[in-house]
Design an enzyme around this catalytic site. Structure first.
Site, PDB file in Angstrom:
ATOM      1  N   HIS A 102     -37.306 -21.396  -6.725  1.00  0.00           N
ATOM      2  CA  HIS A 102     -36.867 -21.344  -5.160  1.00  0.00           C
ATOM      3  C   HIS A 102     -37.330 -19.348  -4.998  1.00  0.00           C
ATOM      4  O   HIS A 102     -36.229 -18.704  -4.219  1.00  0.00           O
ATOM      5  CB  HIS A 102     -35.238 -21.877  -4.563  1.00  0.00           C
ATOM      6  CG  HIS A 102     -35.013 -22.398  -3.705  1.00  0.00           C
ATOM      7  ND1 HIS A 102     -34.257 -23.050  -3.176  1.00  0.00           N
ATOM      8  CD2 HIS A 102     -35.854 -21.517  -1.869  1.00  0.00           C
ATOM      9  CE1 HIS A 102     -34.141 -23.083  -2.006  1.00  0.00           C
ATOM     10  NE2 HIS A 102     -35.218 -22.017  -1.759  1.00  0.00           N
ATOM     11  N   ARG A 119     -37.291 -28.249   1.053  1.00  0.00           N
ATOM     12  CA  ARG A 119     -36.231 -29.097  -0.388  1.00  0.00           C
ATOM     13  C   ARG A 119     -35.904 -29.673  -0.829  1.00  0.00           C
ATOM     14  O   ARG A 119     -36.625 -31.082  -0.161  1.00  0.00           O
ATOM     15  CB  ARG A 119     -34.625 -29.026   1.099  1.00  0.00           C
ATOM     16  CG  ARG A 119     -34.628 -27.708   1.366  1.00  0.00           C
ATOM     17  CD  ARG A 119     -33.740 -27.182   1.145  1.00  0.00           C
ATOM     18  NE  ARG A 119     -32.841 -25.441   1.576  1.00  0.00           N
ATOM     19  CZ  ARG A 119     -33.721 -24.634   1.835  1.00  0.00           C
ATOM     20  NH1 ARG A 119     -34.941 -24.247   1.703  1.00  0.00           N
ATOM     21  NH2 ARG A 119     -33.141 -23.371   2.526  1.00  0.00           N
ATOM     22  N   GLU A 138     -30.953 -27.736  -7.690  1.00  0.00           N
ATOM     23  CA  GLU A 138     -31.133 -26.880  -8.177  1.00  0.00           C
ATOM     24  C   GLU A 138     -29.950 -26.001  -8.125  1.00  0.00           C
ATOM     25  O   GLU A 138     -28.909 -26.305  -7.516  1.00  0.00           O
ATOM     26  CB  GLU A 138     -32.469 -26.369  -7.406  1.00  0.00           C
ATOM     27  CG  GLU A 138     -31.835 -26.097  -6.027  1.00  0.00           C
ATOM     28  CD  GLU A 138     -33.125 -25.171  -5.382  1.00  0.00           C
ATOM     29  OE1 GLU A 138     -34.377 -25.744  -4.632  1.00  0.00           O
ATOM     30  OE2 GLU A 138     -32.435 -24.351  -4.472  1.00  0.00           O
TER      31      GLU A 138
HETATM   32  C1  DGY Z   1     -35.084 -20.148   3.564  1.00  0.00           C
HETATM   33  O1  DGY Z   1     -34.506 -19.843   3.713  1.00  0.00           O
HETATM   34  O2  DGY Z   1     -34.260 -21.450   3.398  1.00  0.00           O
HETATM   35  C2  DGY Z   1     -35.024 -20.246   2.224  1.00  0.00           C
HETATM   36  O3  DGY Z   1     -35.412 -21.205   1.194  1.00  0.00           O
HETATM   37  C3  DGY Z   1     -34.983 -19.549   0.881  1.00  0.00           C
HETATM   38  O4  DGY Z   1     -33.515 -20.115   0.369  1.00  0.00           O
END
Ligand code: DGY
Length: 331
Positions: A291, A244, A273
């Site tokens: 992402h 993240r 983002e």
């Molecule tokens: C997750 O599954 O957490 C990925 O980052 C996709 O959002």
């Protein structure tokens, strides 16, 4: 209030696989947004307030204020393994079940982490732009020279399922030394299977040629990689983030690159983002992706079906396959 015998109402705020929406429609009254219309927070709140269940993605924030506006809401099925868009405590307090999509995306996400590592260390994107810009005039001994991946040291921060899958690729496929930092040390047999050993965070930063972030975000680890941590990294090292954006202080990251301390970095996730810090966009030795670490058709379909299964299980049997706050089911 849902009338007796009426189908539960599910709201899906972002476009999703038509076949999964079709499956849900055989169980529920479904309101969806296949047209991908941009919604204001107020419009989202209004639509969510009329639903018994939501099929959310990581950009749909479920917090206390939204929950107050949604008294009939019973479940939010996140189509993501990460759930930092959920205020889990408030959801549990409000009796709203939260579910996520673990396991189904592990290998695909690890593949992408490795792709970013390779692209960054071998300057793949920069080379491609160089060639397309018709700057390639002749062979040179040091043209786009990067750093070796095979035989180097990879430091993995966060050693859950995805971290372990990355470690196996590195140790078995690329003969890398793998060190990791995690809240808890893994059992010896798991460490052995991953070819990885636990070290303190500062030691990991100091010893790794490449550092990859694969840990869940929580407010306690906000900007856990800042100026101090970056200064501990080896000169020329690479940083890869598939976790993240909030884990890294992006200003400090660009500073470290501009000072020439870092060799490069690759980010699939960003603090604000989809808005991107403009300083990131002007850097050459970087790889930036929107992402997409889990984004293969096969895996995204599995994630979508798992989120749908959680909704179906909940409303038909008051169970869930991957609950995050199972205590709600016991009430
Ligand atoms: C997750 O599954 O957490 C990925 O980052 C996709 O959002």
């Amino acid at each position: 209030m849902t009338p007796v015998n009426a189908k539960p109402k599910i709201y899906i705020p972002r476009p999703n696989f038509p076949e999964v929406i079709g499956r849900l429609e055989s169980h529920f009254e479904v309101v969806h947004n296949q047209a991908d219309q941009a919604l204001t927070a107020e419009q989202f709140r209004l639509l969510a307030s009329q639903a018994d269940g939501l099929l959310t993605t990581g950009s749909d924030v479920i917090n206390e204020s939204l929950l107050k506006a949604c008294p009939q809401l019973k479940i939010c099925a996140n189509m993501a393994v990460g759930y930092n868009n959920f205020d889990l405590l408030s959801m549990t307090r409000a009796g709203v079940l939260a579910t996520n999509t673990p396991d189904v995306l592990t290998q695909t996400t690890a593949d992408f982490g490795f792709a970013l590592l390779m692209a960054c260390a071998r300057r793949l994107v920069e080379s491609e732009h160089f060639l397309r810009d018709q700057q390639w005039k002749q062979w040179r001994y040091d043209l786009m020279a990067g750093q070796d991946v095979h035989g180097s040291t990879l430091g993995i921060i966060g050693m859950g399922r995805i971290g372990q899958a990355v470690a196996k690729r590195a140790s078995m496929g690329f003969d890398m030394k793998v060190i990791y930092h995690n809240r808890s040390v893994l059992p010896a047999d798991v460490e052995k299977a991953c070819g990885a050993s636990w070290v303190e965070l500062d030691a990991l930063l100091a010893q790794s040629d490449h550092v990859m972030l694969v840990l869940p975000y929580s407010p306690e680890c906000h900007h856990m990689i800042g100026a101090r941590q970056l200064s501990l990294m080896k000169p020329g090292a690479h940083l890869i983030n598939i976790a993240r954006g909030g884990l890294i202080d992006e200003e400090a990251l660009v500073d470290a690159l501009e000072r020439g301390h870092l060799g490069g970095f690759a980010l699939d996730v960003f603090e604000g983002e989809p808005q991107i810090n403009p300083r990131l966009l002007t850097q050459k030795r970087v790889v930036l992706t929107p992402h997409i670490a889990s984004s293969t058709i096969q895996t995204r379909l599995k994630m979508s079906n798992l989120a749908a299964d959680n909704l179906i299980e909940f409303f038909s049997r008051r169970q869930a396959l991957t609950p995050l706050n199972p205590e709600v089911l016991e009430k």
